[in-house]
Each structure stands twice: as structure tokens, then as C-alpha cells.
Write an enzyme that holds these catalytic residues in place. Sequence first.
Site, PDB file in Angstrom:
ATOM      1  N   HIS A  22       0.702  -1.417  -0.061  1.00 45.47           N
ATOM      2  CA  HIS A  22      -0.310  -0.049  -0.153  1.00 45.47           C
ATOM      3  C   HIS A  22       0.767   1.561   0.362  1.00 45.47           C
ATOM      4  O   HIS A  22       2.395   1.160  -0.003  1.00 45.47           O
ATOM      5  CB  HIS A  22      -0.704   0.524   1.497  1.00 45.47           C
ATOM      6  CG  HIS A  22      -0.189   0.176   2.328  1.00 45.47           C
ATOM      7  ND1 HIS A  22       0.650  -0.677   2.835  1.00 45.47           N
ATOM      8  CD2 HIS A  22      -0.016   1.532   3.337  1.00 45.47           C
ATOM      9  CE1 HIS A  22       1.705  -0.333   3.996  1.00 45.47           C
ATOM     10  NE2 HIS A  22       1.048   0.824   4.103  1.00 45.47           N
TER      11      HIS A  22
ATOM     12  N   ASP B 224       0.854   5.562   2.610  1.00 44.58           N
ATOM     13  CA  ASP B 224       0.004   5.518   3.373  1.00 44.58           C
ATOM     14  C   ASP B 224      -1.202   7.335   3.130  1.00 44.58           C
ATOM     15  O   ASP B 224      -0.951   7.423   2.042  1.00 44.58           O
ATOM     16  CB  ASP B 224       0.498   6.504   4.146  1.00 44.58           C
ATOM     17  CG  ASP B 224       1.733   5.140   4.979  1.00 44.58           C
ATOM     18  OD1 ASP B 224       1.496   3.629   4.812  1.00 44.58           O
ATOM     19  OD2 ASP B 224       3.047   5.234   5.827  1.00 44.58           O
TER      20      ASP B 224
ATOM     21  N   HIS C   8       4.629   0.089  -0.003  1.00 48.63           N
ATOM     22  CA  HIS C   8       5.315  -0.639   0.930  1.00 48.63           C
ATOM     23  C   HIS C   8       5.074  -1.551   1.590  1.00 48.63           C
ATOM     24  O   HIS C   8       3.765  -2.130   1.511  1.00 48.63           O
ATOM     25  CB  HIS C   8       6.463   0.169   1.381  1.00 48.63           C
ATOM     26  CG  HIS C   8       4.811   1.115   2.719  1.00 48.63           C
ATOM     27  ND1 HIS C   8       4.523   2.299   2.306  1.00 48.63           N
ATOM     28  CD2 HIS C   8       4.885   0.855   3.644  1.00 48.63           C
ATOM     29  CE1 HIS C   8       3.233   3.147   3.366  1.00 48.63           C
ATOM     30  NE2 HIS C   8       4.108   1.655   4.491  1.00 48.63           N
TER      31      HIS C   8
ATOM     32  N   ARG D 281       5.600   7.401  13.617  1.00 49.49           N
ATOM     33  CA  ARG D 281       5.385   7.592  11.925  1.00 49.49           C
ATOM     34  C   ARG D 281       4.698   9.179  11.832  1.00 49.49           C
ATOM     35  O   ARG D 281       3.284   9.094  13.222  1.00 49.49           O
ATOM     36  CB  ARG D 281       4.604   6.317  11.235  1.00 49.49           C
ATOM     37  CG  ARG D 281       4.792   6.405   9.520  1.00 49.49           C
ATOM     38  CD  ARG D 281       3.703   5.524   9.551  1.00 49.49           C
ATOM     39  NE  ARG D 281       2.421   6.169   8.851  1.00 49.49           N
ATOM     40  CZ  ARG D 281       1.563   5.485   8.498  1.00 49.49           C
ATOM     41  NH1 ARG D 281       1.817   4.653   8.283  1.00 49.49           N
ATOM     42  NH2 ARG D 281      -0.038   6.096   8.482  1.00 49.49           N
TER      43      ARG D 281
HETATM   44  C1  SIN Z   1       3.253   1.144   7.323  1.00 52.17           C
HETATM   45  O1  SIN Z   1       3.272   0.243   6.909  1.00 52.17           O
HETATM   46  O2  SIN Z   1       3.529   2.486   7.486  1.00 52.17           O
HETATM   47  C2  SIN Z   1       4.530   0.563   7.828  1.00 52.17           C
HETATM   48  C3  SIN Z   1       5.636  -0.015   8.145  1.00 52.17           C
HETATM   49  C4  SIN Z   1       6.169  -1.212   9.042  1.00 52.17           C
HETATM   50  O3  SIN Z   1       6.241  -1.201   9.850  1.00 52.17           O
HETATM   51  O4  SIN Z   1       7.657  -1.865   8.585  1.00 52.17           O
END
Ligand code: SIN
Length: 298
Positions: free
Chosen positions: A104, A106, A273, A289
Site C-alpha cells: 500500500h 499511506d 510498501h 511515524r
Molecule cells: C507502515 O505501513 O506504515 C509501517 C511499515 C512498517 O511497520 O514496517
Amino acid sequence: MISINRIGKHLGAEISGVDLSRPLDDNTFSRIAKAFFDNEVVFFRNQKIAPEQHIAFTKRFGELEQHVRKEHRLGGYPEILIVSNILNDQGKTIGVEDAGRFWHSDLSYKQTPSLLSALYALEVPVKDGRVLGNTSFASTTAAYEALPDDMKRRLQGLKNVHSYRYYRGKNVQAQKAEQARGARVVQEHALTPEQLSSVPDSEVPIVRTHPVTGRKGLFINEAHTSHIVGLPKVESDALLSEICAHIIQPEFRYEHHWRAGDLLMWDNCAVQHKANFDYDLPLRRLMYRTTVRGSAPY
Ligand code: SIN
């Protein structure tokens, strides 16, 4: 001295010589911003930053989002989303545990999807000397450029629907399947109807022009895309699977091996990602994040 070392073929670079706990002058910030948009994923090792410094650095790229899962925002810092498998006294996770289960970008389901995210690693799971919980990235711009011309023509003008509700349903199904195979039951906070209604579905072009670089990329992903507009379900499902499989081919990917102290940023307009859930408690993973608001895709 700032230096930038490209790692992957299409994306991924390490930026060294920067201490993000200190204010950055405009020239250094411009070099970081250029390296970021050129490389789509960049990381800084050995950073010691407080939430204020994490926020101050990423705010230089634009306004910060406050995630719909407000129960997982860091106390006193609503711009920081906790991503973690650590449990609180009630046995519930202190952060989003399942972030990144599917490929996906974000907040792609928002009317103004995110421009970029910055994930800061506080604790990483280590087993037998090996760090687990890698994050993989795939360049949607390189994937678009590699498409045959007839597929580029087919996708031009097509739209897809990104849906947070669809994503939640898919995640719950995946969790149930994992639990049926013996995985630990994740005690999640249920989303309220108000939380869900604050993120209505969004209809966006599959071929998207990057708002900063002008490069074209594929804005469609397996986590959030419920369907392609105007196609019968069978055709929509088949095309969605074909494009998503094309994007995540190894040649378009970079996989990040985390170390505590990494601050890693990715361009949500240019990459997708996925996190690797190859660890579980008592191995702990704790990340903070921030997410910078972007603009409506075109
Ligand atoms: C995310 O998808 O924002 C987190 C990715 C992760 O925890 O590696």
C-alpha cells in the site's frame, strides 16, 4: 559533510552526515529534499531524536496528518502514529500492530493522500543476531515506465476506488485466517462509526503524475483498491491483480533492514510498501511515524 549513497536500482539511498536532532540550514534541507524525491526512499542511521524533533523535521515538507486511529497516536503528539506490537496493561497493542500487512501507500484512501511518511525505529526485533521485521518498498514510477505501450494506453484515463472500509475488512479476514492457523489473537481497538465515516472512499486515476517530480506512476494497490471504475468485477479483479503483481516484481524493489535509530522516509506518490511480520512477542518492535499531507491525485 552530507553524502548520499544510492542502494537499490530504482529506489533507496542512505543519507549520511546529518544529525536530525539539530536544526538544519536551508541548504542542507534542500539537498535532503532533492535526494528524497530523486531516490523515493531514503534513510538516516544512528539518529537520536525526540518526538518534537521528528515532527519539526518532517513538518518542513508540509502539514502533518493526524491518523484516523486516534487511540494509537502518541500522547501529547497527535501527529505521531505508534506502530508497534507491544501490549499495554489491558493486553491491547500500544500502536497499530498490523500496519503494512498488504502492499500500500499511506492514506491513499484520503481525498488528499499522503505525500510522504517518516518512520523512526526505537526498538527492532532481533532473533539469533538477525533483525526481523524488514520493510519492502516498490517503485511505482519505475514500474509504470517499464509497462508495454499498449498497457499504458489501456490504463490512461482509468480510475480506481481506494477504500479504508475495504482495507479494514480485508485485514480482519487475514487476521482470522492467521488465528485459525494458530497465530496470537490481536486485541485491537474497534473503529467507531465516526472514525469510519471520516474516511469516505476516494476515486482516483490509476496513472498518477507526481506533484513534485512530474513523473508518472501507478496509483493502485492491493490493500486499498476495492475496484476499477466502470469494469465488470471479473475484469476489474484481473486487471488489479495484474498491475499489482507487476509493481512488486523484485527489480522494482528495495528492502530495508532496520536498525534502532533509523529514520526512514518514503514517497507515497512514488512507492508502495509492505512490512514483514516474521516476528512476534516477546520480540518487540516500536516505531513512530509521521505522515505529511499531499494533494489530490491527477
Ligand atoms: C507502515 O505501513 O506504515 C509501517 C511499515 C512498517 O511497520 O514496517
